[in-house]
Write a protein that holds these residues in place. Structure first.
Motif, short mmCIF file in Angstrom:
data_model
loop_
_atom_site.label_atom_id
_atom_site.label_comp_id
_atom_site.label_asym_id
_atom_site.label_seq_id
_atom_site.Cartn_x
_atom_site.Cartn_y
_atom_site.Cartn_z
N GLN A 10 0.78 -1.17 0.01
CA GLN A 10 -0.05 -0.05 -0.01
C GLN A 10 0.93 1.26 0.07
OE1 GLN A 10 -1.69 1.08 3.75
NE2 GLN A 10 -3.53 2.06 2.92
N MET A 159 -1.50 1.78 9.97
CA MET A 159 -2.46 2.39 9.08
C MET A 159 -2.48 3.87 9.34
SD MET A 159 -5.51 -0.31 8.94
CE MET A 159 -5.97 -0.14 10.75
N HIS A 160 -2.33 4.45 10.69
CA HIS A 160 -2.29 5.69 10.87
C HIS A 160 -1.14 6.49 10.27
CE1 HIS A 160 -2.68 9.77 12.92
NE2 HIS A 160 -1.35 9.46 13.24
N HIS A 162 0.44 5.44 7.33
CA HIS A 162 0.26 5.44 5.96
C HIS A 162 -0.91 6.42 5.34
CE1 HIS A 162 2.12 1.18 5.62
NE2 HIS A 162 2.84 1.87 6.18
N ARG A 163 -1.82 6.68 6.54
CA ARG A 163 -2.86 7.60 6.08
C ARG A 163 -2.30 9.12 6.13
NH1 ARG A 163 -6.31 6.09 9.85
NH2 ARG A 163 -5.34 7.81 11.49
N GLU A 164 -1.45 9.35 7.22
CA GLU A 164 -0.78 10.55 7.06
C GLU A 164 -0.12 10.89 5.86
OE1 GLU A 164 -0.27 13.12 10.11
OE2 GLU A 164 -2.30 12.29 9.89
N HIS A 167 -2.28 11.31 2.98
CA HIS A 167 -3.07 12.53 3.01
C HIS A 167 -2.22 13.88 2.69
CE1 HIS A 167 -5.82 15.43 5.09
NE2 HIS A 167 -4.61 15.97 5.83
#
Length: 184
Positions: A10, A159-160, A162-164, A167
């Motif tokens: 991802q 996951m946090h 990767h989201r950062e 984003h």
């Protein structure tokens, strides 16, 4: 299914296929460009007008404790510094031992230096993520995270992160687009 491999894929697909190529050629002028007055940015130590200046080196990152009346607009320099912080110090362990409080060596006053720090942080993150393996994703975060997340599974932290990256990486790309079109 190998969830560890899926998480690595991802990030790596986004990193190599979208984000990192879009950062090639970033100039210092772009790095510090302020699309509006009063942007949060990186400033030489002692020159920031923000309530808090974060960092250990010559350049500090503008900051203030939330809540904000309005979220500040930030420069590419600020966003890259934030992503460098998100990945963490490349020499610290990301998933073992006590929580790493080692700050990044200092924020860079150049785009080239910031991209080097970002690459080093990314590479260390991916190396440590691969070493977790599938079983490591389910174990509690423990002492590496703030107490309220100590019992949460490691995958939540990943996951946090990767989201950062996704984003804030998209925001950096938008700022680059705005900068390029601003002179047209």
């Amino acid at each position: 299914m190998d969830w560890n491999a899926e998480l690595v894929d991802q990030l790596e697909e986004h990193w190599h296929g979208q984000l990192r190529p879009r950062l090639d050629g970033l100039s210092d002028e772009e790095y510090f460009w302020q699309p509006v007055r009063g942007c949060w940015t990186l400033s030489r130590r002692g020159e920031s007008s923000a309530p808090i200046s974060l960092g250990t080196g010559e350049f500090t990152m503008d900051y203030a404790e939330p809540p904000h009346d309005r979220e500040p607009v930030t420069t590419i320099a600020w966003r890259l510094a934030h992503l460098i912080d998100v990945f963490g110090n490349p020499t610290a362990s990301h998933f073992d031992g006590p929580r790493a409080h080692d700050p990044v060596d200092g924020y860079s006053g150049t785009a080239e230096g910031a991209l080097r720090q970002l690459d080093e942080g990314h590479d260390a993150w991916v190396r440590d993520l691969r070493s977790l393996g599938a079983a490591g994703l389910a174990r509690p975060q423990g002492a590496i995270s703030p107490p309220q997340y100590a019992d949460a599974p490691m995958v939540k932290r990943i996951m946090h992160t990767h989201r950062e990256v996704i984003h804030h990486g998209a925001e950096i790309c938008l700022l680059r687009d705005l900068y390029l079109w601003n002179g047209s």
